[in-house]
Scaffold this motif. Structure first.
Motif, PDB file in Angstrom:
ATOM      1  N   VAL A   1       0.744  -1.328  -0.078  1.00 16.52           N
ATOM      2  CA  VAL A   1      -0.384   0.117   0.285  1.00 16.52           C
ATOM      3  C   VAL A   1       0.702   0.902  -0.304  1.00 16.52           C
ATOM      4  CG1 VAL A   1      -0.966   1.220   1.519  1.00 16.52           C
ATOM      5  CG2 VAL A   1      -1.919  -1.134   1.096  1.00 16.52           C
ATOM      6  N   ALA A   2       0.884   2.192  -1.058  1.00 17.28           N
ATOM      7  CA  ALA A   2       1.436   3.596  -0.981  1.00 17.28           C
ATOM      8  C   ALA A   2       0.074   4.899  -0.953  1.00 17.28           C
ATOM      9  CB  ALA A   2       2.146   3.458  -2.151  1.00 17.28           C
ATOM     10  N   CYS A   3       0.646   5.678  -0.940  1.00 16.55           N
ATOM     11  CA  CYS A   3      -0.526   6.795  -0.651  1.00 16.55           C
ATOM     12  C   CYS A   3      -0.169   8.407  -1.906  1.00 16.55           C
ATOM     13  CB  CYS A   3      -0.787   7.025   0.109  1.00 16.55           C
ATOM     14  SG  CYS A   3      -1.681   6.455   1.175  1.00 16.55           S
ATOM     15  N   ARG A   4      -0.586   9.264  -2.747  1.00 10.89           N
ATOM     16  CA  ARG A   4      -0.381  10.128  -2.833  1.00 10.89           C
ATOM     17  C   ARG A   4      -1.037  11.253  -2.683  1.00 10.89           C
ATOM     18  NH1 ARG A   4      -4.399  11.729  -4.930  1.00 10.89           N
ATOM     19  NH2 ARG A   4      -3.771  12.103  -6.827  1.00 10.89           N
ATOM     20  N   TYR A   5      -0.742  12.146  -3.112  1.00 14.38           N
ATOM     21  CA  TYR A   5      -0.977  13.413  -3.103  1.00 14.38           C
ATOM     22  C   TYR A   5      -0.683  14.794  -4.390  1.00 14.38           C
ATOM     23  CZ  TYR A   5      -3.625  17.780  -1.005  1.00 14.38           C
ATOM     24  OH  TYR A   5      -4.484  19.215  -0.620  1.00 14.38           O
ATOM     25  N   GLY A   6      -2.376  14.992  -4.951  1.00 15.38           N
ATOM     26  CA  GLY A   6      -2.316  16.073  -5.604  1.00 15.38           C
ATOM     27  C   GLY A   6      -3.647  17.514  -5.556  1.00 15.38           C
ATOM     28  N   PHE A   7      -2.700  18.036  -6.338  1.00 14.59           N
ATOM     29  CA  PHE A   7      -4.229  19.181  -5.295  1.00 14.59           C
ATOM     30  C   PHE A   7      -5.346  18.712  -6.418  1.00 14.59           C
ATOM     31  CE2 PHE A   7      -2.794  21.295 -10.095  1.00 14.59           C
ATOM     32  CZ  PHE A   7      -4.070  21.441 -10.522  1.00 14.59           C
ATOM     33  N   ALA A   8      -5.426  18.397  -7.674  1.00 13.67           N
ATOM     34  CA  ALA A   8      -6.772  17.882  -8.062  1.00 13.67           C
ATOM     35  C   ALA A   8      -7.470  16.917  -7.901  1.00 13.67           C
ATOM     36  CB  ALA A   8      -6.829  17.539  -9.574  1.00 13.67           C
ATOM     37  N   SER A   9      -6.913  15.758  -7.293  1.00 16.35           N
ATOM     38  CA  SER A   9      -7.485  14.755  -6.174  1.00 16.35           C
ATOM     39  C   SER A   9      -7.146  14.740  -5.037  1.00 16.35           C
ATOM     40  CB  SER A   9      -7.396  13.304  -7.154  1.00 16.35           C
ATOM     41  OG  SER A   9      -6.315  13.474  -7.612  1.00 16.35           O
ATOM     42  N   LEU A  10      -6.616  15.477  -4.543  1.00 15.40           N
ATOM     43  CA  LEU A  10      -5.793  15.430  -3.035  1.00 15.40           C
ATOM     44  C   LEU A  10      -5.456  14.170  -2.692  1.00 15.40           C
ATOM     45  CD1 LEU A  10      -9.143  17.212  -1.715  1.00 15.40           C
ATOM     46  CD2 LEU A  10      -6.659  18.060  -2.800  1.00 15.40           C
ATOM     47  N   TYR A  11      -5.744  13.360  -1.313  1.00 15.57           N
ATOM     48  CA  TYR A  11      -4.738  11.916  -1.192  1.00 15.57           C
ATOM     49  C   TYR A  11      -5.929  10.795  -1.092  1.00 15.57           C
ATOM     50  CZ  TYR A  11      -3.205   9.587   3.030  1.00 15.57           C
ATOM     51  OH  TYR A  11      -3.266   8.108   3.675  1.00 15.57           O
ATOM     52  N   ALA A  12      -5.180   9.851  -1.439  1.00 18.78           N
ATOM     53  CA  ALA A  12      -5.564   8.949  -1.380  1.00 18.78           C
ATOM     54  C   ALA A  12      -4.661   7.500  -1.709  1.00 18.78           C
ATOM     55  CB  ALA A  12      -6.354   8.575  -2.803  1.00 18.78           C
ATOM     56  N   CYS A  13      -5.109   6.496  -1.233  1.00 20.54           N
ATOM     57  CA  CYS A  13      -3.644   5.583  -1.303  1.00 20.54           C
ATOM     58  C   CYS A  13      -4.304   3.997  -2.284  1.00 20.54           C
ATOM     59  CB  CYS A  13      -3.911   5.172  -0.150  1.00 20.54           C
ATOM     60  SG  CYS A  13      -3.321   6.306   1.760  1.00 20.54           S
ATOM     61  N   GLY A  14      -3.527   3.004  -2.834  1.00 21.70           N
ATOM     62  CA  GLY A  14      -3.730   2.525  -3.258  1.00 21.70           C
ATOM     63  C   GLY A  14      -3.104   1.120  -3.265  1.00 21.70           C
ATOM     64  N   ASN A  15      -3.161   0.294  -4.217  1.00 22.87           N
ATOM     65  CA  ASN A  15      -1.910  -1.100  -4.119  1.00 22.87           C
ATOM     66  C   ASN A  15      -0.835  -1.017  -4.802  1.00 22.87           C
ATOM     67  OD1 ASN A  15      -4.169  -2.086  -2.833  1.00 22.87           O
ATOM     68  ND2 ASN A  15      -2.548  -3.084  -1.677  1.00 22.87           N
ATOM     69  N   LEU A  16       0.239  -1.382  -4.734  1.00 20.64           N
ATOM     70  CA  LEU A  16       1.335  -1.364  -6.191  1.00 20.64           C
ATOM     71  C   LEU A  16       1.091  -2.407  -6.844  1.00 20.64           C
ATOM     72  CD1 LEU A  16       3.970  -0.339  -7.881  1.00 20.64           C
ATOM     73  CD2 LEU A  16       5.372  -1.104  -6.160  1.00 20.64           C
ATOM     74  N   ILE A  17       0.370  -2.533  -8.164  1.00 13.16           N
ATOM     75  CA  ILE A  17       0.062  -4.113  -9.160  1.00 13.16           C
ATOM     76  C   ILE A  17       1.496  -4.529  -9.735  1.00 13.16           C
ATOM     77  CG2 ILE A  17      -1.783  -4.464 -10.845  1.00 13.16           C
ATOM     78  CD1 ILE A  17      -3.190  -4.395  -7.951  1.00 13.16           C
ATOM     79  N   SER A  18       1.700  -2.992 -10.880  1.00 15.33           N
ATOM     80  CA  SER A  18       3.207  -4.047 -11.063  1.00 15.33           C
ATOM     81  C   SER A  18       4.281  -2.738 -11.209  1.00 15.33           C
ATOM     82  CB  SER A  18       2.610  -3.948 -12.316  1.00 15.33           C
ATOM     83  OG  SER A  18       3.896  -3.877 -13.367  1.00 15.33           O
ATOM     84  N   LYS A  19       5.418  -2.930 -11.132  1.00 16.07           N
ATOM     85  CA  LYS A  19       6.608  -2.200 -11.294  1.00 16.07           C
ATOM     86  C   LYS A  19       7.589  -2.147 -13.119  1.00 16.07           C
ATOM     87  CE  LYS A  19       8.803  -4.442  -7.879  1.00 16.07           C
ATOM     88  NZ  LYS A  19      10.127  -4.282  -6.787  1.00 16.07           N
TER      89      LYS A  19
END
Length: 399
Positions: free
Chosen positions: A295-313
């Motif tokens: 699980v990693a999370c991210r932040y962007g000014f448009a969609s703000l804070y959210a998290c997800g799972n790393l599916i592929s590298k």
């Protein structure tokens, strides 16, 4: 009808649960990970257990890197399972468990690691994926390694046309390749610490990435995605463009910041505590050490804070010139929007560790990434490529 292809687990895989012993987790502290609330809600565990697991996934990333570094022909990759129980699943083509058990014991992961037998090694899958990169670009398809399915997954608008193109180009599709229909789009999510809104001509353009130091000069600055405009401002101050890299595995640029004070922080929008709305970045996790399904999370000014799972590298960075298969795919099954126009350049993190910066939106909807009312997946660039592109160091302490 547009749809996303599901990624299943291995049916009938042989399983070997490593012997349980006392659990001593390296690198896990008593301090609660700020992403624990999201994890606890998603997987139905307590905040304390969520924090423990988020710490463990970092250790699992170390195990993945160690097993990869062994350069053996039996290693099939590593995948994290979060439900019904937390497991570190290691795949092998030979039922080999000795070296895995040794590395797991050294990292304090005994009792959590499960070994499963598969047909293809990770090196085999990488080689097959590399063979398909030209076809992927020519047919506008997405190629990625699906570790739990032990396959190279091709998502394309027409599986028949992809197979026909492979035949025309003389590319043999091995049993390791699965082709699925999916009308997906990858669109750049274009729109002074990480996660702030950067402007161009008075209009919101992109999101700031991590604070950095230029190794050769000691200059401090800020990063964002290279495909964003170079003329950027923050807080009415013009940022001075220094350098851009947009090819292969790179999509980043950096700027000095004038009168601003550079901090090793990243926006998360989480209120309360001693760091309301942001977190302090104290470490970095390279691409090699980011465990699949972590699980990693991210932040962007448009969609703000959210998290997800790393599916592929191993997603081909198809929007870049001379692309490499090093882009990272973050997904949460369309539960939240992970990328919208304007999020590009924003931080991807786990707790206080920098994982990368937002590169692109991955959409499986007819309206595509430009519709902000839909939930999309995320493609990001791992942090070590941001550093390598310009000779930078992401700040993990006060400058």
């Amino acid at each position: 009808m547009r749809r996303i292809a599901s990624i299943g687990s291995i049916a009938g895989a042989a399983m070997l649960l490593l012997a349980s012993s006392s659990l001593v987790v390296q690198g896990v502290t008593d301090e609660l990970n700020p992403d624990a609330a999201w994890y606890a809600s998603r997987y139905g565990v307590s905040d304390v257990e969520a924090g423990r697991r988020l710490g463990l996934q970092a250790v699992a990333g170390e195990l993945d890197a160690k097993l990869t570094a062994l350069d053996v022909d039996w290693y099939g990759g590593l995948w994290l399972e979060h439900e019904p129980d937390f497991k570190v699943v290691v795949f092998t083509t030979r039922g080999t468990s000795g070296p895995i058990r040794d590395e797991a014991r050294e990292l304090g992961l005994e009792g959590l690691v499960e070994v499963r037998a598969v047909a293809f090694s990770y090196a085999d899958l990488e080689a097959e994926s590399e063979k398909l990169r030209g076809l992927a670009l020519e047919s506008d398809s997405l190629v990625s390694i699906d570790v739990p399915a032990n396959k190279v997954l091709v998502l394309t608008a027409s599986p028949h046309e992809f197979a026909r193109l492979a035949e025309i180009r003389g590319v043999r599709l091995s049993p390791a390749v699965t082709i699925r229909e999916s009308n997906r789009q990858v669109v750049l999510s274009t729109n002074i610490y990480a996660g702030l809104t950067l402007y161009s001509g008075g209009i919101p353009e992109c999101t700031s990435g991590y604070s950095i130091r230029k190794n050769s000069t000691g200059e401090l600055g800020i990063t964002t995605a290279s495909h964003c405009k170079n003329a950027l401002t923050f807080g009415a101050v013009n940022l001075t463009f220094r350098e851009s890299a947009q090819w292969g595995s790179y999509d980043s640029q950096w700027h000095t910041v004038g009168s601003h004070t550079v901090r090793n922080w990243a926006t998360d929008g989480i209120p309360g505590g001693s760091t309301p709305g942001y977190r302090i970045i104290t470490s970095k996790t390279t691409r090699a050490n980011q465990a699949l399904n972590a699980v990693a999370c991210r932040y962007g000014f448009a969609s703000l804070y959210a998290c997800g799972n790393l599916i592929s590298k191993t997603v081909l960075c198809e929007l870049l010139p001379s692309p490499n298969s090093t882009c990272m795919w973050l997904s949460n099954g369309s539960t939240d929007d992970l990328a919208s126009p304007g999020d590009s350049g924003g931080p991807v993190y786990s707790g206080g560790s920098a994982w990368g910066i937002i590169h692109a939106c991955l959409s499986f909807f007819e309206d595509g990434c430009l519709n902000p009312s839909l939930n999309h997946d995320l493609i990001y660039i791992a942090e070590n490529y941001v550093e390598a592109a310009h000779g930078l160091t992401i700040l993990t302490s006060a400058p």
